[in-house]
Design an enzyme around this catalytic site. Structure first.
Site, mmCIF file in Angstrom:
data_model
loop_
_atom_site.group_PDB
_atom_site.id
_atom_site.type_symbol
_atom_site.label_atom_id
_atom_site.label_comp_id
_atom_site.label_asym_id
_atom_site.label_seq_id
_atom_site.Cartn_x
_atom_site.Cartn_y
_atom_site.Cartn_z
ATOM 1 N N GLY A 188 0.699 -1.163 -0.007
ATOM 2 C CA GLY A 188 -0.119 0.094 0.003
ATOM 3 C C GLY A 188 1.018 1.352 -0.116
ATOM 4 O O GLY A 188 1.444 1.501 -1.109
ATOM 5 N N ASP A 237 -3.300 -12.934 -2.715
ATOM 6 C CA ASP A 237 -3.005 -11.698 -2.703
ATOM 7 C C ASP A 237 -1.242 -11.435 -2.075
ATOM 8 O O ASP A 237 -0.744 -10.974 -2.694
ATOM 9 C CB ASP A 237 -3.841 -10.728 -1.971
ATOM 10 C CG ASP A 237 -3.470 -9.120 -1.877
ATOM 11 O OD1 ASP A 237 -3.615 -8.504 -2.788
ATOM 12 O OD2 ASP A 237 -2.757 -8.787 -0.818
ATOM 13 N N LYS A 260 2.295 -10.473 -4.038
ATOM 14 C CA LYS A 260 3.101 -9.554 -3.721
ATOM 15 C C LYS A 260 4.557 -10.082 -3.442
ATOM 16 O O LYS A 260 5.491 -9.273 -3.795
ATOM 17 C CB LYS A 260 2.709 -8.869 -2.314
ATOM 18 C CG LYS A 260 1.359 -7.953 -2.767
ATOM 19 C CD LYS A 260 0.748 -7.510 -1.408
ATOM 20 C CE LYS A 260 -0.629 -6.760 -1.721
ATOM 21 N NZ LYS A 260 -1.358 -6.689 -0.477
HETATM 22 N N1 HSE Z 1 -6.538 -6.181 -0.333
HETATM 23 C C1 HSE Z 1 -5.204 -5.661 -0.029
HETATM 24 C C2 HSE Z 1 -5.086 -5.913 1.478
HETATM 25 C C3 HSE Z 1 -4.850 -4.417 -0.125
HETATM 26 O O1 HSE Z 1 -5.978 -6.288 2.387
HETATM 27 O O2 HSE Z 1 -3.945 -5.874 2.158
HETATM 28 C C4 HSE Z 1 -4.315 -4.023 -1.326
HETATM 29 O O3 HSE Z 1 -3.095 -4.753 -1.519
#
Ligand code: HSE
Length: 434
Positions: free
Chosen positions: A133, A200, A204
């Protein structure tokens, strides 16, 4: 004064966050860059009007209109997902536009095509907001740590999963209940699968590994487990062992092969990552010259993420101004130096484990289970049996010394077959002392 025109495709949380940051920081950016960075156009299929402060910005439905506009210098893709994002990004690059994206799914899967096209067309691709972020993790890795062989990457890279685990820890409530509440409050996506199942985080980690090691890796090569199976009892037991359960991304550079995994991990309370709570992220690098570096901050949210996207826009604006496009390779290594590396299969890894068996409280059960573990070369560090329930079924908890993943899998398969074991075995890896 040089004017740089920006077009945003997708005016959701991240796109509108960028617009807001460019608007609120306009004078500061001018003082810092000497360039007038100006939001010219927005494309969004779901929007009929932009907020009042953007009255000078045109709104269209089709992203292609921005790509075809000769006055736009930088296209910001903030729609997410693979398609139509990839087609739009590739079209923008081929049209000679610089691109900024926060799209970790796209980069971790299709990055090779995108960076190759960008090099061919001599345009820049910025992706600071794709990991962590608002934390400037990409620029730190690419530039701040340039004089390092990166030895390891470890971190909490998903705010939603960390928020859920934090509330489960603090309030002792089950996963489903916290998730539902988080969705109602708008912290978690309507479809939280990528966040809670570790996907996710794997996206990353793949991006960071490419940059850290100069290697090609996609998220599909990363062994990934999420947090949906974690129960309050495991969180409570972890606390008794002086640990917190965190969803960690872990990668180590072994030279000819690289380790890469995402899974719930028991982290000792004394470790810095144990105190990263709520929606915060933290990413830890070990470099051979710098030693340990920890970056900490908000891993999501409209304005923090807008700050990261704006940093990319500014970098590109400065490079346009200075005539230095392509000065810094996007993946931190020269493209011809990026090689493929074997990803260590999980079976070959070693580490300590936590097991929770749900067993009948009968004579011989403990010795049968420890006998099986012993035969597979797994040595125990401690054993705890919790109080007897009315149905004579009890949790039997074991912490092991370092064991091989393949031996653990074989032993647990055997143990799961025992008649005295009445529920699936819970296995959580412990963070290894470096
Ligand atoms: N969906 C992600 C999170 C935010 O919850 O960290 C953006 O990468």
């Amino acid at each position: 004064m040089k004017k740089i025109q920006v077009g945003i495709i997708g005016f959701g949380t991240v796109g509108s966050g960028l617009a807001e940051v460019l608007y609120s920081q306009k004078e500061r950016l001018l003082k810092r860059t000497g360039v007038d960075i100006c939001l010219a156009k927005v494309a969004d299929i779901n929007l009929s009007a932009l907020p009042e402060q953007f009255s000078g910005v045109s709104l269209v439905r089709d992203g292609a209109e921005l790509i075809q506009d000769p006055d736009i210098d930088i296209i910001v893709e903030t729609i997410g997902g693979i398609e139509p994002a990839k087609s739009l990004v590739m079209a923008a690059i081929r049209a000679g536009k610089h691109v900024v994206t926060a799209n970790k799914a796209l980069l971790s899967q299709e990055g090779r095509d995108i960076f190759a096209a960008a090099a061919e067309n001599q345009v820049e691709v910025g992706f600071e907001a794709s990991v962590g972020g608002g934390i400037p993790v990409i620029k730190s890795l690419r530039e701040g740590l340039v004089a390092n062989r990166i030895l390891s990457i470890m971190g909490i890279m998903n705010g939603t999963a960390n928020y859920i685990l934090t509330r489960m820890t603090e309030e002792g409530v089950p996963f489903d209940e916290v998730l539902k509440d988080a969705q109602e409050q708008g912290f978690a996506e309507a479809d939280p699968t990528y966040d809670v199942e570790g996907i996710d985080t794997a996206h990353k980690l793949a991006i960071l590994m490419c940059m850290a090691y100069g290697t090609n890796i996609t998220h599909n090569e990363i062994a990934t487990e999420g947090i949906s199976q974690i129960e309050p009892l495991d969180i409570e037991l972890a606390r008794e062992f002086g640990c917190r359960i965190k969803l960690l991304a872990i990668s180590r550079n072994h030279g000819d092969h690289v380790e890469a995994r995402v899974h719930p991990t028991m982290v000792p309370e004394s470790h810095l990552l144990a105190s990263v709570s709520g929606a915060y992220n933290a990413i830890h690098f070990t470099g051979d010259t710098v030693g340990n570096v920890l970056l900490y901050g908000l891993g999501a949210g409209m304005i923090p993420t807008g700050s990261a996207v704006a940093a990319d826009v500014v970098d590109i604006a400065r490079n346009i101004q200075a005539g230095s496009i392509g000065r810094v390779p996007p993946l931190a290594y020269l493209p011809e130096e990026i090689t493929s590396r074997r990803v260590t299969p999980m079976d070959e890894l070693f580490g300590p484990y936590y097991f929770r068996f749900t067993v009948r409280d009968e004579p011989g059960v403990l010795s049968t289970i420890s006998g099986i573990l012993g035969r597979h070369g797994i040595s125990l560090e401690s054993v705890v049996q919790k109080g007897c329930r009315e149905d004579h079924v009890v949790p039997l908890v074991m912490l092991t010394h370092t064991a091989k993943e393949s031996a653990v899998a074989a032993a647990l398969e055997e143990i799961a077959e025992l008649e005295s074991v009445v529920a699936p075995v819970v296995k959580i890896r412990l963070l290894e002392e470096e």
